[in-house]
Design a protein around this motif. Structure first.
Motif, mmCIF file in Angstrom:
data_model
loop_
_atom_site.group_PDB
_atom_site.id
_atom_site.type_symbol
_atom_site.label_atom_id
_atom_site.label_comp_id
_atom_site.label_asym_id
_atom_site.label_seq_id
_atom_site.Cartn_x
_atom_site.Cartn_y
_atom_site.Cartn_z
ATOM 1 N N ILE A 1 -23.738 12.456 8.742
ATOM 2 C CA ILE A 1 -22.479 11.879 9.223
ATOM 3 C C ILE A 1 -21.722 11.204 8.085
ATOM 4 N N LEU A 2 -22.441 10.483 7.233
ATOM 5 C CA LEU A 2 -21.788 9.846 6.092
ATOM 6 C C LEU A 2 -21.198 10.876 5.142
ATOM 7 N N ALA A 3 -21.873 12.010 4.995
ATOM 8 C CA ALA A 3 -21.372 13.038 4.082
ATOM 9 C C ALA A 3 -20.192 13.799 4.657
ATOM 10 N N ALA A 4 -20.102 13.902 5.985
ATOM 11 C CA ALA A 4 -19.058 14.728 6.608
ATOM 12 C C ALA A 4 -17.840 13.939 7.057
ATOM 13 N N THR A 5 -17.911 12.617 7.086
ATOM 14 C CA THR A 5 -16.783 11.801 7.534
ATOM 15 C C THR A 5 -16.168 11.070 6.348
ATOM 16 N N PRO A 6 -14.839 10.846 6.382
ATOM 17 C CA PRO A 6 -14.176 10.233 5.224
ATOM 18 C C PRO A 6 -14.456 8.752 5.062
ATOM 19 N N GLY A 7 -14.614 8.019 6.168
ATOM 20 C CA GLY A 7 -14.807 6.583 6.048
ATOM 21 C C GLY A 7 -13.495 5.861 5.796
ATOM 22 N N LEU A 8 -13.591 4.606 5.334
ATOM 23 C CA LEU A 8 -12.421 3.767 5.057
ATOM 24 C C LEU A 8 -11.467 3.766 6.245
ATOM 25 N N ARG A 9 -11.979 3.429 7.408
ATOM 26 C CA ARG A 9 -11.181 3.435 8.633
ATOM 27 C C ARG A 9 -10.139 2.323 8.645
ATOM 28 N N ASP A 10 -10.313 1.298 7.821
ATOM 29 C CA ASP A 10 -9.371 0.187 7.815
ATOM 30 C C ASP A 10 -8.113 0.482 7.004
ATOM 31 N N ILE A 11 -8.089 1.591 6.283
ATOM 32 C CA ILE A 11 -6.919 1.939 5.463
ATOM 33 C C ILE A 11 -6.183 3.094 6.124
ATOM 34 N N LEU A 12 -4.922 2.876 6.458
ATOM 35 C CA LEU A 12 -4.093 3.892 7.090
ATOM 36 C C LEU A 12 -3.296 4.615 6.011
ATOM 37 N N PRO A 13 -3.362 5.951 5.947
ATOM 38 C CA PRO A 13 -2.599 6.685 4.925
ATOM 39 C C PRO A 13 -1.108 6.595 5.183
ATOM 40 N N MET A 14 -0.348 6.449 4.110
ATOM 41 C CA MET A 14 1.107 6.360 4.193
ATOM 42 C C MET A 14 1.739 7.684 3.782
ATOM 43 N N ARG A 15 3.021 7.817 4.101
ATOM 44 C CA ARG A 15 3.738 9.034 3.731
ATOM 45 C C ARG A 15 3.784 9.154 2.217
ATOM 46 N N ARG A 16 3.650 10.378 1.746
ATOM 47 C CA ARG A 16 3.635 10.623 0.299
ATOM 48 C C ARG A 16 5.046 10.957 -0.157
ATOM 49 N N SER A 17 5.618 10.093 -0.993
ATOM 50 C CA SER A 17 6.941 10.337 -1.538
ATOM 51 C C SER A 17 6.888 11.022 -2.893
ATOM 52 N N HIS A 18 5.718 11.012 -3.535
ATOM 53 C CA HIS A 18 5.508 11.708 -4.799
ATOM 54 C C HIS A 18 4.231 12.522 -4.688
ATOM 55 N N ALA A 19 4.238 13.676 -5.304
ATOM 56 C CA ALA A 19 3.117 14.606 -5.140
ATOM 57 C C ALA A 19 1.818 14.050 -5.708
ATOM 58 N N ASP A 20 1.898 13.247 -6.768
ATOM 59 C CA ASP A 20 0.682 12.777 -7.434
ATOM 60 C C ASP A 20 0.342 11.328 -7.118
ATOM 61 N N VAL A 21 0.959 10.749 -6.101
ATOM 62 C CA VAL A 21 0.712 9.354 -5.740
ATOM 63 C C VAL A 21 0.383 9.284 -4.255
ATOM 64 N N ARG A 22 -0.738 8.631 -3.949
ATOM 65 C CA ARG A 22 -1.122 8.381 -2.560
ATOM 66 C C ARG A 22 -1.188 6.881 -2.324
ATOM 67 N N ALA A 23 -0.734 6.468 -1.156
ATOM 68 C CA ALA A 23 -0.710 5.047 -0.819
ATOM 69 C C ALA A 23 -1.327 4.854 0.557
ATOM 70 N N GLY A 24 -1.895 3.701 0.760
ATOM 71 C CA GLY A 24 -2.507 3.348 2.039
ATOM 72 C C GLY A 24 -2.173 1.918 2.410
ATOM 73 N N LEU A 25 -2.191 1.642 3.691
ATOM 74 C CA LEU A 25 -1.888 0.314 4.213
ATOM 75 C C LEU A 25 -3.062 -0.164 5.052
ATOM 76 N N HIS A 26 -3.536 -1.360 4.756
ATOM 77 C CA HIS A 26 -4.658 -1.916 5.513
ATOM 78 C C HIS A 26 -4.212 -2.258 6.931
ATOM 79 N N ARG A 27 -5.126 -2.094 7.865
ATOM 80 C CA ARG A 27 -4.783 -2.352 9.259
ATOM 81 C C ARG A 27 -4.370 -3.795 9.498
ATOM 82 N N ASP A 28 -5.051 -4.719 8.850
ATOM 83 C CA ASP A 28 -4.707 -6.126 9.035
ATOM 84 C C ASP A 28 -3.299 -6.419 8.524
#
Length: 231
Positions: A128-155
């Motif tokens: 399960i650890l190998a097949a699931t991404p984890g980091l459930r507290d970080i929500l992925p944000m829209r990608r405005s640049h192809a080489d940049v990823r951003a996330g927002l914490h749930r809190d």
């Protein structure tokens, strides 16, 4: 007699930027957005929107380190025992006892079933650890640049939505919980009609959720109630 001083020439590196008139943009005379995107190497469809982004994958350093240490220790013990037997010494007592127990105990024995169950649970946990991404507290944000990823914490998202909810007239307190697919808002209103407060909260929070820039906009669940009676 003082001679008039010449005005100081402007710096060589300073240039006046062209001002883009609003009328020019409406008439289509302004700079082409597609040309700017092509010059920067960014596809036009990724400018400011971005499609659905997957969750961030956890490095799983602690489980991987524990599993690696256990396997390393077990392999080291077996290797030492094999080398000891090859050198003419008797094998370790625990290995001979384990081999004897495995040979004599039937498969339906209680301890055999318990050991098999523990091994199966540990193996399933690692899968399960190998097949699931984890980091459930970080929500992925829209990608405005192809080489940049951003996330927002749930809190942080919950705090932003709570601050916006407190701006609505009539809201005394608010409690927000942000999940992957839904944002639960529980507000207490001490004046105004509950339906009016709920309508304003729906409008304000819907705009606030879109403003978070999340890849997948969560649905809203808003509940408004009166404060409980004291005593």
């Amino acid at each position: 007699m003082n001679e008039p001083q010449d005005p100081q020439p402007p710096e060589a590196g300073t240039q006046r930027l062209p001002v883009l008139d609003k009328q020019e943009t409406e008439n289509g005379n302004g700079p082409d957005r597609s040309d700017a995107s092509a010059a920067s190497g960014q596809p036009p469809e990724l400018e400011g929107s971005g499609g659905h982004e997957g969750r961030f994958w956890s490095a799983r350093r602690v489980p991987a380190g524990i599993a690696a240490l256990l396997l390393l220790g077990l392999i080291g013990l077996f290797l030492y025992d094999i080398v000891s037997v090859r050198a003419g010494r008797p094998g370790m007592h625990w290995r001979r006892e384990l081999a004897r127990q495995l040979a004599e105990r039937p498969l339906d024995d209680t301890w055999v079933l318990v050991g098999a169950g523990i091994a199966a649970v540990l193996g399933l946990w690692l899968l399960i650890l190998a097949a699931t991404p984890g980091l459930r507290d970080i929500l992925p944000m829209r990608r405005s640049h192809a080489d940049v990823r951003a996330g927002l914490h749930r809190d942080a998202a919950a705090t932003a939505l709570r601050d916006r909810a407190m701006e609505v007239a009539g809201v005394q307190s608010a409690r927000v919980r942000v999940r992957r697919r839904r944002a639960d808002v529980r507000a207490v209103s001490h004046f105004r009609e509950l339906d009016d407060v709920r309508t304003d909260l729906d409008a304000v929070l819907a705009d606030a959720v879109r403003g978070l820039g999340l890849s997948k906009v969560p649905s809203l669940s808003v509940r408004v109630r009166r404060p409980g009676r004291k005593g």
